[in-house]
Design a protein around this motif. Structure first.
Motif, short mmCIF file in Angstrom:
data_model
loop_
_atom_site.label_atom_id
_atom_site.label_comp_id
_atom_site.label_asym_id
_atom_site.label_seq_id
_atom_site.Cartn_x
_atom_site.Cartn_y
_atom_site.Cartn_z
N SER A 181 0.83 -1.20 0.00
CA SER A 181 0.00 0.00 0.00
C SER A 181 0.86 1.26 0.00
O SER A 181 0.59 2.21 -0.74
CB SER A 181 -0.92 -0.01 1.22
OG SER A 181 -1.70 1.16 1.26
N ALA A 182 1.90 1.27 0.80
CA ALA A 182 2.77 2.45 0.89
C ALA A 182 3.47 2.73 -0.43
O ALA A 182 3.54 3.88 -0.88
CB ALA A 182 3.80 2.25 2.00
N VAL A 183 3.98 1.69 -1.06
CA VAL A 183 4.66 1.86 -2.35
C VAL A 183 3.66 2.31 -3.41
O VAL A 183 3.92 3.24 -4.19
CB VAL A 183 5.38 0.56 -2.78
CG1 VAL A 183 5.83 0.62 -4.22
CG2 VAL A 183 6.56 0.29 -1.86
N THR A 184 2.50 1.67 -3.44
CA THR A 184 1.47 2.04 -4.42
C THR A 184 1.04 3.49 -4.25
O THR A 184 0.99 4.25 -5.23
CB THR A 184 0.25 1.11 -4.28
OG1 THR A 184 0.67 -0.24 -4.51
CG2 THR A 184 -0.83 1.47 -5.28
N LYS A 185 0.77 3.90 -3.03
CA LYS A 185 0.35 5.29 -2.78
C LYS A 185 1.43 6.28 -3.12
O LYS A 185 1.14 7.37 -3.62
CB LYS A 185 -0.09 5.45 -1.32
CG LYS A 185 -1.42 4.80 -1.03
CD LYS A 185 -1.81 4.95 0.43
CE LYS A 185 -3.13 4.25 0.70
NZ LYS A 185 -3.51 4.32 2.11
N SER A 186 2.69 5.94 -2.86
CA SER A 186 3.77 6.87 -3.16
C SER A 186 3.89 7.09 -4.67
O SER A 186 4.10 8.21 -5.12
CB SER A 186 5.09 6.38 -2.57
OG SER A 186 5.56 5.23 -3.22
N VAL A 187 3.76 6.01 -5.44
CA VAL A 187 3.83 6.13 -6.90
C VAL A 187 2.62 6.92 -7.41
O VAL A 187 2.76 7.81 -8.26
CB VAL A 187 3.91 4.75 -7.57
CG1 VAL A 187 3.72 4.85 -9.07
CG2 VAL A 187 5.23 4.07 -7.22
N GLN A 188 1.45 6.62 -6.87
CA GLN A 188 0.24 7.31 -7.35
C GLN A 188 0.17 8.76 -6.89
O GLN A 188 -0.59 9.54 -7.45
CB GLN A 188 -1.00 6.51 -6.93
CG GLN A 188 -1.08 5.22 -7.72
CD GLN A 188 -2.23 4.32 -7.33
OE1 GLN A 188 -2.76 4.42 -6.24
NE2 GLN A 188 -2.60 3.42 -8.23
N ALA A 189 1.00 9.16 -5.93
CA ALA A 189 1.10 10.57 -5.56
C ALA A 189 1.82 11.35 -6.65
O ALA A 189 1.57 12.54 -6.85
CB ALA A 189 1.83 10.72 -4.24
N VAL A 190 2.69 10.66 -7.39
CA VAL A 190 3.41 11.27 -8.51
C VAL A 190 2.54 11.25 -9.76
O VAL A 190 2.50 12.21 -10.53
CB VAL A 190 4.74 10.52 -8.78
CG1 VAL A 190 5.42 11.03 -10.04
CG2 VAL A 190 5.65 10.64 -7.58
N ASP A 191 1.84 10.14 -9.98
CA ASP A 191 0.97 9.96 -11.15
C ASP A 191 -0.28 9.22 -10.68
O ASP A 191 -0.26 8.01 -10.49
CB ASP A 191 1.69 9.17 -12.24
CG ASP A 191 0.81 8.86 -13.44
OD1 ASP A 191 -0.35 9.35 -13.51
OD2 ASP A 191 1.27 8.12 -14.33
N ALA A 192 -1.36 9.96 -10.51
CA ALA A 192 -2.60 9.38 -9.97
C ALA A 192 -3.14 8.24 -10.83
O ALA A 192 -3.82 7.35 -10.33
CB ALA A 192 -3.66 10.46 -9.81
N GLY A 193 -2.82 8.23 -12.11
CA GLY A 193 -3.31 7.19 -13.00
C GLY A 193 -2.38 6.01 -13.15
O GLY A 193 -2.65 5.10 -13.93
N ALA A 194 -1.31 5.99 -12.39
CA ALA A 194 -0.33 4.91 -12.51
C ALA A 194 -0.92 3.58 -12.08
O ALA A 194 -1.68 3.50 -11.12
CB ALA A 194 0.90 5.22 -11.66
N LYS A 195 -0.56 2.54 -12.80
CA LYS A 195 -0.92 1.17 -12.44
C LYS A 195 0.31 0.55 -11.78
O LYS A 195 1.39 0.57 -12.36
CB LYS A 195 -1.30 0.36 -13.67
CG LYS A 195 -2.44 0.95 -14.48
CD LYS A 195 -3.78 0.68 -13.82
CE LYS A 195 -4.92 1.09 -14.73
NZ LYS A 195 -5.60 2.27 -14.33
N VAL A 196 0.13 0.03 -10.57
CA VAL A 196 1.24 -0.50 -9.79
C VAL A 196 0.96 -1.95 -9.43
O VAL A 196 -0.11 -2.25 -8.90
CB VAL A 196 1.47 0.33 -8.51
CG1 VAL A 196 2.66 -0.20 -7.74
CG2 VAL A 196 1.62 1.81 -8.84
N GLU A 197 1.91 -2.84 -9.72
CA GLU A 197 1.81 -4.24 -9.33
C GLU A 197 3.03 -4.58 -8.49
O GLU A 197 4.15 -4.38 -8.94
CB GLU A 197 1.78 -5.15 -10.57
CG GLU A 197 0.56 -4.98 -11.45
CD GLU A 197 0.63 -5.87 -12.67
OE1 GLU A 197 1.13 -7.02 -12.56
OE2 GLU A 197 0.20 -5.42 -13.74
N VAL A 198 2.80 -5.10 -7.29
CA VAL A 198 3.89 -5.45 -6.38
C VAL A 198 3.90 -6.96 -6.17
O VAL A 198 2.87 -7.55 -5.86
CB VAL A 198 3.73 -4.74 -5.03
CG1 VAL A 198 4.85 -5.15 -4.08
CG2 VAL A 198 3.70 -3.23 -5.20
N ASP A 199 5.07 -7.56 -6.35
CA ASP A 199 5.25 -8.99 -6.08
C ASP A 199 6.18 -9.11 -4.87
O ASP A 199 7.40 -8.94 -4.99
CB ASP A 199 5.86 -9.67 -7.31
CG ASP A 199 5.97 -11.17 -7.14
OD1 ASP A 199 5.81 -11.68 -6.01
OD2 ASP A 199 6.22 -11.86 -8.15
#
Length: 68
Positions: free
Chosen positions: A16-34
């Motif tokens: 969640s923290a990584v996803t939110k940090s990326v989406q703070a830069v680009d709200a439309g970013a798609k993030v997948e974490v493994d």
């Protein structure tokens, strides 16, 4: 699309923290974490440097990154 090797992620909160940090830069970013491989895939129009900086600002180390 960017692929980042991120050290220090171990749980859902980390995802969640990584996803939110990326989406703070680009709200439309798609993030997948493994979590098992510590890999993060990001589909974003933001620069790779901005994405990496956001992940580092969230408290995680980016060991490697590539543009796919």
């Amino acid at each position: 699309m960017y692929e980042l090797k991120v050290e220090g992620m171990s749980c859902g909160h980390c995802v969640s923290a990584v996803t939110k940090s990326v989406q703070a830069v680009d709200a439309g970013a798609k993030v997948e974490v493994d979590l098992p491989t510590q890999m993060v895939l990001v589909n974003s129009s933001a620069s790779l440097e901005n994405i990496k900086a956001a992940v580092v600002d969230a408290g995680y180390d980016v060991l490697a990154s590539t543009e796919r």
